[in-house]
Design a protein around this motif. Structure first.
Motif, PDB file in Angstrom:
ATOM      1  N   UNK A 561       0.364  -1.208  -0.155  1.00  0.00           N
ATOM      2  CA  UNK A 561       0.015   0.219  -0.355  1.00  0.00           C
ATOM      3  C   UNK A 561       1.258   1.467   0.322  1.00  0.00           C
ATOM      4  N   UNK A 562      -0.041   2.278  -0.056  1.00  0.00           N
ATOM      5  CA  UNK A 562       0.948   3.764   0.203  1.00  0.00           C
ATOM      6  C   UNK A 562       2.349   3.523   0.547  1.00  0.00           C
ATOM      7  N   UNK A 563       1.727   2.803   2.405  1.00  0.00           N
ATOM      8  CA  UNK A 563       3.237   3.212   3.258  1.00  0.00           C
ATOM      9  C   UNK A 563       4.755   2.623   2.535  1.00  0.00           C
ATOM     10  N   UNK A 564       4.301   1.980   1.269  1.00  0.00           N
ATOM     11  CA  UNK A 564       5.439   1.279   0.916  1.00  0.00           C
ATOM     12  C   UNK A 564       6.785   1.975   0.203  1.00  0.00           C
ATOM     13  N   UNK A 565       5.461   3.957  -0.016  1.00  0.00           N
ATOM     14  CA  UNK A 565       6.555   4.564  -0.754  1.00  0.00           C
ATOM     15  C   UNK A 565       7.296   5.437  -0.388  1.00  0.00           C
ATOM     16  N   UNK A 566       8.103   5.565  -0.444  1.00  0.00           N
ATOM     17  CA  UNK A 566       9.021   6.709   0.039  1.00  0.00           C
ATOM     18  C   UNK A 566       9.793   7.735  -1.030  1.00  0.00           C
ATOM     19  N   UNK A 567      10.393   8.453   0.156  1.00  0.00           N
ATOM     20  CA  UNK A 567      10.735  10.053  -0.815  1.00  0.00           C
ATOM     21  C   UNK A 567      12.122  10.650  -0.477  1.00  0.00           C
ATOM     22  N   UNK A 568      13.362  10.258  -1.539  1.00  0.00           N
ATOM     23  CA  UNK A 568      14.689  11.214  -0.978  1.00  0.00           C
ATOM     24  C   UNK A 568      14.757  12.517  -2.230  1.00  0.00           C
ATOM     25  N   UNK A 569      14.883  13.293  -1.266  1.00  0.00           N
ATOM     26  CA  UNK A 569      14.692  14.310  -1.713  1.00  0.00           C
ATOM     27  C   UNK A 569      16.667  15.779  -0.974  1.00  0.00           C
ATOM     28  N   UNK A 570      17.042  15.904  -2.176  1.00  0.00           N
ATOM     29  CA  UNK A 570      18.501  16.685  -1.772  1.00  0.00           C
ATOM     30  C   UNK A 570      18.951  17.549  -2.398  1.00  0.00           C
ATOM     31  N   UNK A 571      19.908  18.269  -1.948  1.00  0.00           N
ATOM     32  CA  UNK A 571      20.520  19.348  -2.882  1.00  0.00           C
ATOM     33  C   UNK A 571      22.153  19.166  -3.099  1.00  0.00           C
ATOM     34  N   UNK A 587       2.989   7.806   3.709  1.00  0.00           N
ATOM     35  CA  UNK A 587       1.528   7.147   4.616  1.00  0.00           C
ATOM     36  C   UNK A 587       0.671   7.651   3.968  1.00  0.00           C
ATOM     37  N   UNK A 588       0.095   8.055   2.967  1.00  0.00           N
ATOM     38  CA  UNK A 588      -1.034   8.595   2.042  1.00  0.00           C
ATOM     39  C   UNK A 588      -0.267   9.176   1.499  1.00  0.00           C
ATOM     40  N   UNK A 598       2.102  11.039  -6.320  1.00  0.00           N
ATOM     41  CA  UNK A 598       2.103  12.096  -5.197  1.00  0.00           C
ATOM     42  C   UNK A 598       2.057  12.511  -3.523  1.00  0.00           C
ATOM     43  N   UNK A 599       2.649  12.489  -2.684  1.00  0.00           N
ATOM     44  CA  UNK A 599       2.195  11.857  -1.363  1.00  0.00           C
ATOM     45  C   UNK A 599       1.606  12.755  -1.149  1.00  0.00           C
ATOM     46  N   UNK A 600       0.219  12.845  -0.111  1.00  0.00           N
ATOM     47  CA  UNK A 600      -0.272  13.878   0.992  1.00  0.00           C
ATOM     48  C   UNK A 600      -0.060  13.655   2.393  1.00  0.00           C
ATOM     49  N   UNK A 601       0.468  12.660   2.943  1.00  0.00           N
ATOM     50  CA  UNK A 601       0.919  12.626   3.942  1.00  0.00           C
ATOM     51  C   UNK A 601       2.208  11.926   3.800  1.00  0.00           C
ATOM     52  N   UNK A 602       2.845  12.181   4.776  1.00  0.00           N
ATOM     53  CA  UNK A 602       4.442  12.193   4.544  1.00  0.00           C
ATOM     54  C   UNK A 602       5.277  12.254   6.599  1.00  0.00           C
ATOM     55  N   UNK A 603       5.821  11.062   7.145  1.00  0.00           N
ATOM     56  CA  UNK A 603       6.376  11.229   7.882  1.00  0.00           C
ATOM     57  C   UNK A 603       8.351  10.955   7.738  1.00  0.00           C
ATOM     58  N   UNK A 697      -6.246   8.252  10.028  1.00  0.00           N
ATOM     59  CA  UNK A 697      -7.015   7.159  10.668  1.00  0.00           C
ATOM     60  C   UNK A 697      -7.813   5.776   9.424  1.00  0.00           C
ATOM     61  N   UNK A 698      -8.173   6.514   8.826  1.00  0.00           N
ATOM     62  CA  UNK A 698      -9.057   6.148   7.688  1.00  0.00           C
ATOM     63  C   UNK A 698      -8.401   5.175   6.883  1.00  0.00           C
ATOM     64  N   UNK A 699      -6.986   5.321   6.836  1.00  0.00           N
ATOM     65  CA  UNK A 699      -6.163   4.712   5.568  1.00  0.00           C
ATOM     66  C   UNK A 699      -4.928   3.707   6.188  1.00  0.00           C
ATOM     67  N   UNK A 700      -4.179   4.579   6.791  1.00  0.00           N
ATOM     68  CA  UNK A 700      -3.271   3.870   7.874  1.00  0.00           C
ATOM     69  C   UNK A 700      -3.384   2.415   8.540  1.00  0.00           C
TER      70      UNK A 700
END
Length: 759
Positions: A561-571, A587-588, A598-603, A697-700
């Protein structure tokens, strides 16, 4: 268990008898060095013993202590000790030894407040160190077998960089121990330059001189690389104890980084130390979850060995618990004061906007607003937004001025940006694009823009490579970075594409987003999931009917599900070194057809291994500027797969600012101020969200992950880039409220129930 004091001579003899190689800091040579430093003295050498069945005792560890006097109190320091006989101890054995040490010290010396020593586990008797940066991972290079064997045991990129250095680097390497002992001035000049570049204070020159002189050539060697003019451009001090060498200090001139001079010197060190009888070369610490402050070391050090070595980090063992608690409280007060001072300085900086800075944001969506907020938080400046239209939360913002364009074609962007730059000749204009198509337009006009325009984007040839998902995958494969199994389908010409050779279900997406994005208006999606060949053939037919003749990628569908995605941001700075990095777990994600991915929630996360892989990737590509890599964790293997590299900061770049590193500050520090620093890693816990908490709360589904989200909310560590105290106009906040409420309707329409595949 008992501590038995012995002379230093007997201590070193017993180590030899037991087959234990003492760290240099546990030797009499190091004790002589410590004795020259004010406030330090030798406290004692000990065998740690336990009883055996015949009534005798055996040595289980060796430990030497130095007494440190600082800030009016004493503590004992045992560098890299206890040195255990026969390998790492069990938690029970280590705990018993710590109790014996604390008891012995308490009886013998009432002045000692605590002992700082290497502790393998987080045992209840110990606490995190009051000062310093301990580490629990290092890299150890095997020096046995000769020069070629040393090279063969490196990672692929280590071998590649060393061979490139041997072919192309102009430096001449030598053991210069005798020369450095006579005069250290030219070496110290290089250290001063290194410190200024990387943002630390070098030790006094006398510290290096004393180390070389007192340890002597048996225990300390100086290696250096000189340019064709005979000037020192890189050097290293290595310590030797028995067969174990340590990479203790090093420095290099910044102008030589692209010439791999440090790689050439390091390989020279390995070969020379191997010839001197050393079997191991310890690179003395790298970053990890335990020590994120050291992550900037990983890119260079980890390429020289295929495995990371786990070591026991330093921890404090309180002896006078009450006094130690006071020290902890004082430390907390000092930390709070420093943070307050930094906050005050930041507020003072906000009161003085950067008059020389005019950010130009190309785009009109939430990512454009986030970029403007990042600039405002860092420099208290208004940005100038350019686009054909703007979302309400941006249009009614107090942080922006606006220029409406009729298109994003290169000619119009050149005219609009040039006019703004010429009207502000005393300002630097960093131009930040929010889509691949905008980056593509800037690439075409970059040489035609005024000199005060700054473009934090990759060079055209690099841009072409990273935007072609097929070329990106080839780069990943060359570096051993895992990617989904992929086929490339060309829709040019009349011939029907060959049947898919991958097992269904598969996903299909354009190879180059910039040449496809205009089809969104016709109802085409960013990504398709196809369950069979019939669905895939129907997609090819619809694309051809729409006039699309480019390439599509067909990939195995990686479920999760969406929680398996990740982002690496850099300069990545102008010097080719990564200067800012952040990572986040999704997260979603948005499930509207044109917004997939496009993620709408992340940790926020600290992922040292992924950071190191990302550093390798951008180095291989020759990438500079802001960027973001999408990754996905395969639920079958737990392995992170590299999906694509976006040549821009990304829609959700603000998660990185929330986690402690503002990417726009890093970019301006480098490209505008010319003071690019060492790597800044976003390592503060943060929840980034564009949606109401009710959707999370609904999707995680993972209870632990949901508990983490609730905890971050409770701690006030939840961040929405649209909700900014400095920009809370009534009309704009109404737009924000409506936009976020609309997310509930969007998810009800496009993703009414969570699925294990996220489709």
């Amino acid at each position: 268990m008992q501590l038995r004091e012995v002379t230093f001579q007997r201590f070193e003899e017993e180590a030899q008898e037991l087959g234990v190689c003492l760290p240099i800091e546990q030797t009499s040579a190091w004790a002589r060095l410590e004795a020259t430093i004010e406030g330090r003295s030798q406290w004692g050498c000990f065998r740690i013993t336990e009883p055996v069945a015949d009534g005798g005792e055996k040595t289980v560890a060796l430990i030497s202590f130095a007494d440190y006097l600082t800030h009016g109190y004493h503590y004992l320091r045992a560098h890299h000790a206890p040195v255990w006989v026969g390998g790492a101890p069990t938690p029970e054995l280590e705990s018993e030894a710590l109790d014996a040490i604390a008891s012995y010290v308490r009886r013998r010396d009432r002045k000692v407040a605590f002992v700082r020593l290497a502790v393998d586990g987080e045992l209840p008797q110990t606490s995190p160190v009051l000062s310093g940066i301990p580490y629990d991972n290092t890299v150890v290079v095997d020096l046995t077998g000769g020069d070629e064997a040393i090279l063969d045991r490196m990672k692929t990129r280590g071998r590649r960089d060393v061979r490139k250095a041997l072919r192309e680097s102009p430096v001449t390497c030598a053991d210069e121990t005798e020369r450095a002992t006579e005069c250290f001035d030219e070496y110290y000049d290089v250290m001063v330059e290194t410190a200024e570049r990387d943002g630390f204070n070098p030790a006094p020159k006398s510290d290096y001189q004393d180390m070389i002189r007192i340890l002597g050539p048996e225990h300390c060697r100086v290696f250096a690389g000189r340019d064709p003019e005979g000037k020192v451009v890189t050097w290293a001090i290595s310590t030797i104890s028995g067969t174990h060498a340590v990479y203790y200090y090093a420095a290099s001139r910044g102008a030589t980084k692209s010439q791999f001079v440090t790689d050439k010197l390091f390989y020279f060190e390995c070969c020379e130390l191997g010839r001197r009888g050393c079997t191991q070369y310890d690179l003395m610490g790298i970053g990890s979850d335990f020590s994120p402050a050291l992550l900037g070391l990983n890119m260079f050090k980890t390429k020289f060995a295929k495995e990371v070595t786990v070591v026991a980090p330093d921890r404090d063992l309180p002896v006078k618990r009450g006094f130690y608690n006071v020290l902890q409280s004082l430390q907390s007060v000092r930390r709070s004061r420093r943070e307050a001072a930094r906050a005050k300085a930041a507020e003072a900086q906000k009161a003085r906007p950067r008059e020389d800075l005019l950010p130009v944001i190309l785009g009109g969506d939430i990512s454009a607003y986030a970029y403007g907020r990042e600039f405002h938080e860092a420099f208290h400046v208004r940005s100038h937004a350019m686009n054909q239209a703007f979302v309400g939360a941006l249009e009614h913002s107090a942080l922006f001025d606006f220029t409406v364009t009729s298109s994003i074609e290169p000619a119009e962007l050149r005219q609009k940006i040039s006019a703004l730059a010429e009207a502000n000749p005393t300002k630097k204009l960093p131009v930040i694009p929010s889509t691949d198509a905008l980056v593509a337009s800037l690439e075409q006009i970059r040489d035609e823009l005024p000199a005060n325009v700054v473009l934090p984007i990759p060079m055209p040839e690099v841009f072409a490579r990273v935007c072609d998902k097929r070329a990106f995958q080839e780069a990943c494969e060359g570096l051993g970075l895992p990617t989904p199994a992929t086929e490339v389908v060309s829709l040019a010409g009349p011939a029907a594409p060959a049947p898919c050779g991958l097992p269904f279900p598969v996903v299909a997406k354009p190879a180059r987003t910039a040449e496809y994005s205009h089809l969104y208006e016709q109802g085409f999606k960013k990504i398709y999931s196809c369950d069979d060949q019939t669905a895939l053939d129907a997609l090819w037919a619809s694309l051809r009917d729409a006039g699309f003749a480019g390439d599509f990628l067909v990939q195995e569908r990686i479920d999760g599900d969406d929680t398996h995605m990740g982002a690496l941001t850099f300069y990545v700075g102008a010097n080719g070194q990564m200067q800012a990095f952040g990572a986040a777990q999704a997260l979603l994600e948005d499930h509207a057809p044109t917004m997939r991915g496009n993620s709408v929630a992340m940790v926020s996360r600290v992922w040292p291994d992924l950071m190191e892989r990302c550093q390798r990737l951008v180095a291989e590509l020759g990438y500079t500027g802001l960027g973001e890599v999408d990754v996905k964790r395969d639920p079958r293997t737990g392995e992170w797969l590299f999906l694509e590299l976006n040549p821009r900061a990304g829609r959700n770049s603000y998660y990185m600012a929330a986690a402690g590193v503002n990417p726009m500050r890093a970019m301006v520090t480098d490209l505008v101020d010319g003071r690019g620093k060492k790597l800044w890693v976003a390592d503060e816990p943060a929840l980034y969200t564009l949606v109401p908490q009710s959707l999370l709360e609904r999707y995680i589904a993972d209870p632990a992950l949901l508990a983490e989200v609730r905890d971050l909310v409770a701690q006030g560590r939840s961040f929405d880039p649209q909700r900014y105290d400095a920009d809370r106009g009534l009309r704009r906040m109404l737009d924000v409220e409506l936009t976020e409420k609309n997310q509930i309707r969007k998810f009800a329409r496009f993703y009414p129930e969570r699925t294990d595949s996220s489709f």
